[in-house]
Enzyme design. Structure first.
Site, mmCIF file in Angstrom:
data_model
loop_
_atom_site.group_PDB
_atom_site.id
_atom_site.type_symbol
_atom_site.label_atom_id
_atom_site.label_comp_id
_atom_site.label_asym_id
_atom_site.label_seq_id
_atom_site.Cartn_x
_atom_site.Cartn_y
_atom_site.Cartn_z
ATOM 1 N N GLU A 280 0.847 -1.191 0.000
ATOM 2 C CA GLU A 280 0.000 0.000 0.000
ATOM 3 C C GLU A 280 0.883 1.242 0.000
ATOM 4 O O GLU A 280 1.957 1.231 0.624
ATOM 5 C CB GLU A 280 -0.910 -0.006 1.235
ATOM 6 C CG GLU A 280 -1.891 -1.167 1.204
ATOM 7 C CD GLU A 280 -2.863 -1.174 2.381
ATOM 8 O OE1 GLU A 280 -2.815 -0.273 3.234
ATOM 9 O OE2 GLU A 280 -3.691 -2.112 2.432
ATOM 10 N N HIS A 303 -7.921 1.211 1.689
ATOM 11 C CA HIS A 303 -7.826 0.850 3.117
ATOM 12 C C HIS A 303 -8.646 1.810 3.992
ATOM 13 O O HIS A 303 -8.136 2.401 4.950
ATOM 14 C CB HIS A 303 -6.354 0.843 3.574
ATOM 15 C CG HIS A 303 -6.140 -0.039 4.778
ATOM 16 N ND1 HIS A 303 -4.985 -0.739 4.993
ATOM 17 C CD2 HIS A 303 -6.940 -0.335 5.831
ATOM 18 C CE1 HIS A 303 -5.076 -1.413 6.125
ATOM 19 N NE2 HIS A 303 -6.266 -1.181 6.660
HETATM 20 P P1 NAI Z 1 -10.122 -10.130 15.671
HETATM 21 O O1 NAI Z 1 -8.749 -10.422 16.164
HETATM 22 O O2 NAI Z 1 -11.179 -9.738 16.646
HETATM 23 O O3 NAI Z 1 -10.673 -11.387 14.833
HETATM 24 C C1 NAI Z 1 -9.913 -12.142 13.972
HETATM 25 C C2 NAI Z 1 -10.496 -13.552 13.985
HETATM 26 O O4 NAI Z 1 -9.887 -14.310 12.943
HETATM 27 C C3 NAI Z 1 -10.221 -14.308 15.277
HETATM 28 O O5 NAI Z 1 -11.434 -14.840 15.765
HETATM 29 C C4 NAI Z 1 -9.251 -15.400 14.872
HETATM 30 O O6 NAI Z 1 -9.378 -16.577 15.643
HETATM 31 C C5 NAI Z 1 -9.657 -15.612 13.433
HETATM 32 N N1 NAI Z 1 -8.634 -16.213 12.593
HETATM 33 C C6 NAI Z 1 -7.301 -15.951 12.549
HETATM 34 N N2 NAI Z 1 -6.710 -16.676 11.593
HETATM 35 C C7 NAI Z 1 -7.680 -17.413 11.017
HETATM 36 C C8 NAI Z 1 -7.692 -18.349 9.947
HETATM 37 N N3 NAI Z 1 -6.572 -18.660 9.299
HETATM 38 N N4 NAI Z 1 -8.870 -18.921 9.614
HETATM 39 C C9 NAI Z 1 -10.006 -18.607 10.282
HETATM 40 N N5 NAI Z 1 -10.055 -17.736 11.292
HETATM 41 C C10 NAI Z 1 -8.915 -17.140 11.644
HETATM 42 O O7 NAI Z 1 -9.929 -9.003 14.561
HETATM 43 P P2 NAI Z 1 -11.005 -7.961 14.054
HETATM 44 O O8 NAI Z 1 -10.986 -6.759 14.928
HETATM 45 O O9 NAI Z 1 -12.276 -8.629 13.797
HETATM 46 O O10 NAI Z 1 -10.311 -7.526 12.666
HETATM 47 C C11 NAI Z 1 -10.239 -8.454 11.598
HETATM 48 C C12 NAI Z 1 -9.305 -7.955 10.527
HETATM 49 O O11 NAI Z 1 -9.765 -6.708 10.010
HETATM 50 C C13 NAI Z 1 -7.885 -7.690 11.016
HETATM 51 O O12 NAI Z 1 -6.976 -8.231 10.075
HETATM 52 C C14 NAI Z 1 -7.771 -6.190 11.019
HETATM 53 O O13 NAI Z 1 -6.451 -5.754 10.783
HETATM 54 C C15 NAI Z 1 -8.664 -5.812 9.873
HETATM 55 N N6 NAI Z 1 -9.174 -4.452 9.913
HETATM 56 C C16 NAI Z 1 -9.227 -3.762 8.736
HETATM 57 C C17 NAI Z 1 -9.699 -2.479 8.706
HETATM 58 C C18 NAI Z 1 -9.770 -1.734 7.425
HETATM 59 O O14 NAI Z 1 -9.709 -0.512 7.433
HETATM 60 N N7 NAI Z 1 -9.924 -2.406 6.318
HETATM 61 C C19 NAI Z 1 -10.118 -1.783 9.938
HETATM 62 C C20 NAI Z 1 -10.123 -2.641 11.111
HETATM 63 C C21 NAI Z 1 -9.642 -3.915 11.073
#
Ligand code: NAI
Length: 420
Positions: A280, A303
């Site tokens: 990015e 993003h």
């Molecule tokens: P979180 O940590 O609460 O949830 C992530 C979930 O993914 C967890 O339950 C974990 O067990 C699961 N997980 C991890 N690896 C896995 C796999 N290989 N297969 C299946 N499940 C798996 O995170 P949250 O807050 O829900 O955020 C999710 C993603 O969104 C993060 O990567 C974060 O960086 C991204 N994000 C992106 C934003 C954007 O602007 N596009 C803004 C906020 C978050």
């Protein structure tokens, strides 16, 4: 560093009223004004700087600063942390904390707090909007109209009601999306590596393959752990239903973009939305390029999944809340680099926190010092992790500066503070 405050048991603070803080807060990178207000109301001198400061300048500015607030651009390096002679906590007014040397902060007894869920709702709303827009073929229809082509056909325009939504990663975002998508009438399935409570009528899939095979739309919400690199590659796209929709709002490296491009070319994936990319641009002034440019059935966004005014305001409220709770009560729950402890305020007692290197025997030494001072321990909590130990001790009776000094002199002590 030892922070010694003279104690006067007649003061209000003995009764549990929050102690006056004092100290200075440096907020960089246009942190939301709510943060400055909260710190100011808590008795801090607040300086707000609109831009990020380069390392050399931050090293000069950081001495005397008690709380540093940054967003994603400022690099809090070991050099910066070493120059910080009064730093008590760092607030990352964002989600990611890669820009901070967390280990250097921990070694210095400085907890770091971020805002892991302030923008959860924003990401969920964008995901839902994109699902609807892609199912209705709105993006292609809009491009056609820009080109002067009136195409009023219902062909390939679908409702989302009754369709199967496959959520990969059922964390904060995935779980909230599950609830809202069900309210729209979607049938929700999810796959998570951890055991997660299925909300509402959501169904847990036994494997990623099983989820991909049945989903009309697949949306990725896994965390950014390195093991998730290339989670969606050629094989995984092959597992998907023909003509499914694909969305990635998590991290760029999770999806192999050439594989997604192939899936779009073959029609395996009928439409996609991608918000995050393996590379990015570092800022608005840098150019962007991706193999997905030019596809009229693909929504590309820079993003912005979590970038809303509401999320920024919530971050501006949430992070100071965590920092002030640490400074007042010693609570470290949700700190990204400290063992997490959360305790209620104890009225009529004094609270001492002791941060030390994680070696055996320190708790015994702390208690020996307190016993010799005839301080009656009314509560004590120890948590260790990642090289440090964190102890909160509530005591009745006296806790004079000499006791704090004796606690400070215990070998391997990093920091001692009397909170109230
Ligand atoms: P979180 O940590 O609460 O949830 C992530 C979930 O993914 C967890 O339950 C974990 O067990 C699961 N997980 C991890 N690896 C896995 C796999 N290989 N297969 C299946 N499940 C798996 O995170 P949250 O807050 O829900 O955020 C999710 C993603 O969104 C993060 O990567 C974060 O960086 C991204 N994000 C992106 C934003 C954007 O602007 N596009 C803004 C906020 C978050």
């Amino acid at each position: 560093m030892v922070v010694v405050r003279a104690l006067d048991l007649t003061e209000d603070r003995r009764l549990g009223v929050a102690p006056p803080e004092g100290g200075s807060v440096l907020l960089l990178e246009k942190v939301h004004s709510e943060a400055a207000r909260l710190f100011h109301d808590a008795g801090f001198d607040v300086e707000s700087v609109p831009e990020s400061l380069p390392e050399d300048e931050l090293v000069v500015r950081i001495p005397g600063v008690s709380v540093l607030g940054i967003r994603s651009k400022t690099q809090v390096t070991r050099r910066v942390v070493e120059a910080a002679d009064a730093l008590q906590a760092v607030g990352a007014f964002c989600i990611g904390t890669n820009q901070i040397d967390l280990e250097a902060c921990r070694e210095k007894g400085v907890p770091v707090f971020n805002a892991p869920f302030s923008n959860t709702r924003s990401v969920v709303e964008l995901a839902l909007g994109e699902i609807i827009v892609l199912f209705r073929n709105v993006v292609e229809k809009s491009w056609l109209l820009h080109d002067g082509i009136w195409n009023k056909s219902a062909h390939r325009s679908r409702e989302v009601r009754g369709k199967r939504l496959g959520i990969v990663g059922y964390g904060n975002i995935g779980a909230q999306l599950s609830v809202l998508a069900e309210a729209l009438g979607m049938e929700v399935h999810f796959y998570d590596v951890a055991d997660k409570l299925a909300l509402g009528n959501a169904h847990r899939a036994p494997s990623l393959k099983a989820l991909l095979e049945i989903s009309d739309v697949v949306t990725i919400h896994v965390d950014g752990s390195p093991s998730n690199a290339g989670l969606m590659g050629k094989r995984e796209f092959r597992w998907m239903k023909d003509g499914a929709v694909f969305i990635n709002l998590s991290r760029g490296f999770v999806v192999d973009l050439p594989a997604l491009k192939d899936a779009l070319n073959s029609g395996k994936v009928r439409a996609a939305a991608v918000d995050v990319f393996p590379q990015e641009p570092g800022g608005n002034e840098e150019p962007f390029s991706s193999e997905l440019q030019g596809y009229r059935n693909v929504i590309l966004t820079p993003h912005i999944g979590g970038s809303t005014e509401e999320a920024q305001e919530d971050i501006g409220r949430f992070v100071p809340g965590k920092v002030l709770d640490y400074l007042r009560q010693g609570n470290t729950r949700l700190s990204v680099n400290f063992p997490g402890l959360q305790l209620p305020e104890r009225r009529g007692a004094h609270r001492v926190v002791h941060i030390h290197e994680n070696v055996p025997g320190i708790l015994a030494r702390i208690n020996q010092v307190l016993a010799e001072a005839e301080a009656n321990i009314t509560g004590q909590y120890l948590k260790t992790g990642e090289g440090i130990g964190y102890v909160i001790t509530d005591v009745d009776g006296q806790c004079p500066p000499e006791v704090l000094q004796a606690l400070w002199e215990i070998p391997r002590t990093i920091r001692v503070k009397l909170l109230y």
